[in-house]
Write an enzyme that holds these catalytic residues in place. Sequence first.
Site, short mmCIF file in Angstrom:
data_model
loop_
_atom_site.label_atom_id
_atom_site.label_comp_id
_atom_site.label_asym_id
_atom_site.label_seq_id
_atom_site.Cartn_x
_atom_site.Cartn_y
_atom_site.Cartn_z
N CYS A 180 41.89 44.13 38.96
CA CYS A 180 41.13 42.82 39.28
C CYS A 180 41.49 42.28 40.45
O CYS A 180 42.23 41.95 40.85
CB CYS A 180 41.29 41.89 37.91
SG CYS A 180 40.43 40.50 37.91
N ASP A 182 41.49 38.87 40.83
CA ASP A 182 42.18 37.68 40.33
C ASP A 182 43.78 37.75 41.37
O ASP A 182 44.36 38.80 41.30
CB ASP A 182 42.83 37.76 38.66
CG ASP A 182 43.14 36.44 38.49
OD1 ASP A 182 44.23 35.97 38.92
OD2 ASP A 182 42.66 36.07 37.51
N CYS A 259 41.07 37.30 31.79
CA CYS A 259 40.17 37.82 33.01
C CYS A 259 39.12 36.85 32.86
O CYS A 259 38.17 37.24 31.81
CB CYS A 259 40.07 39.27 32.83
SG CYS A 259 39.06 39.76 34.27
#
Length: 524
Positions: A180, A182, A259
């Site tokens: 991800c 992130d 998430c």
Amino acid sequence: MNKLKQTHRQRSLFWKPIAPNPQWLQKQAQPQTAHGATEIVAEDRVQASMTLAGTHALVNEAQNELLRRYEVEIKARFDDIEGVLKEILAQQGKTDFAGWANQQLFAKLGVKLTEEEWLSGLNMQSQKAFQTLYAKTLFAQFLRMSEDFYINDPLAGQRTQEAERIFKQAGFHAVGVAPCADGRLAHLISYVLRLPYDAVRRKAHAGALFDISESVRNWVFIEHTRFREGKPNSAEEPTRYLKIAVYHFSKADPTHQGCAAHGSDDQKAAEAALTKLKDFRQAIENRFGCGSTVQTLLIGMNTDDDSLKIHIPNEQGKVCLNRFVETDKLYQQTAGLSAEQAKQAIEKVIDDCNLNQSSTTPQPGVNALIAWLIANNFSQIAYVNRFENGCYSDIGHAERFIGVGNGFDEVQLRNLSYYSFLDTVEEGVNDVDVGIKIFKGLNVKKGLPIPIIVRCDYDGRVPGSKDRAEAKAIRIEKALHNRYQELSVSGLLQTMPTLRDFTGCKPAEKLPNLADSSASQRTA
């Protein structure tokens, strides 16, 4: 029985650890001033760390020392910018302020700005001027970090031979990782998995929703290189491509710190990543035949403590959400064992995981590779236990800048950057919007700008590649300012376009940004 012993001997070949860069470690073991000068101290500090009471037999404490020093040093360079600039600008009445300010900035942060950049920040009543000064200092720190990363290789990420040997023994000639975007996963390769960054291909997307078509094109390129050049190995060798997708979750605050792309729903995050892996595998088989099957691996990461949930493939390579092992539990279960006992215990748990779910065990090479990754992760669990008291204090977002485009291998630190892989803003708009939303909470509410670094890599061997990359970087930068016009006009969106020749260990190259170009036109 003989077959079992042979399998164990094959697996044991995987367990040779990848050592950190000894030159960088020796240098960083000495206290440093802000601009890099060192003082001589005793050399036994790192060795002493290897005998800490209660250390797991499979934990690499020397590597943990190196990684901690690097993390603290690099993050401090970014975190101290605001305070240092305010201290300096408070003395703007000094004679030859720009020259004095640069001396102070270099002494405290190790970077310098131009005289024109300092003069733009003389009027502290102009918040926009300070925002520009802040962004330029941050961008200078990034360029400094990039140069150090590629030239000095502080994380030994260019020492790929051992990792490549282990991958090949497991039956894989190349590895692609899709985490991800992130920022809490930005250290996945060098820290969480303890892999050399140059041994794998990392492409981050919000929610780990990687582009299947782009991944297929990369697979084709890799296979073409095998057929034409025999790199990384001959096409006749029975090895495969390994695709790893990494979703994330938070056990401490699952409904808020999971998430964002999946509404902090752990099940949705895992299902979405698995669907992407299945679609990628199916795309390869449909287009190139079943003989071209790739291996997929699904990993969940707890961003609170960097422990992993690894979903174990069966003998046919199929992944299931219900078949997994958790590294934090394994770490505790094997804490009192010798290194050899711990290795055997990990391998047994991997095999038993599928048998307990009425499935088949993974292929021996896959088992050994997963066991090696688990052992690598044990060092990161110990890292968080020792330096973060078992759980990060910033379990949410705390990124320092946004990176968009491609590349950014030099960003290997947790919460340093939110990253969005894209070719155009339009196609990556969802990822960028998430990043902007994050930074409105992190920076804008404090009056600080959102710094965005645009990166476009190019192939220095190909005529015109650099020119095309430069045009692309400028196009992306303009699109960002057009899309987030309100932030741009108020000075709360600051950008720096960069290029990098990916054919060697070369740092990022700064391009003039929109503000610089406008200033030059006004001067002309």
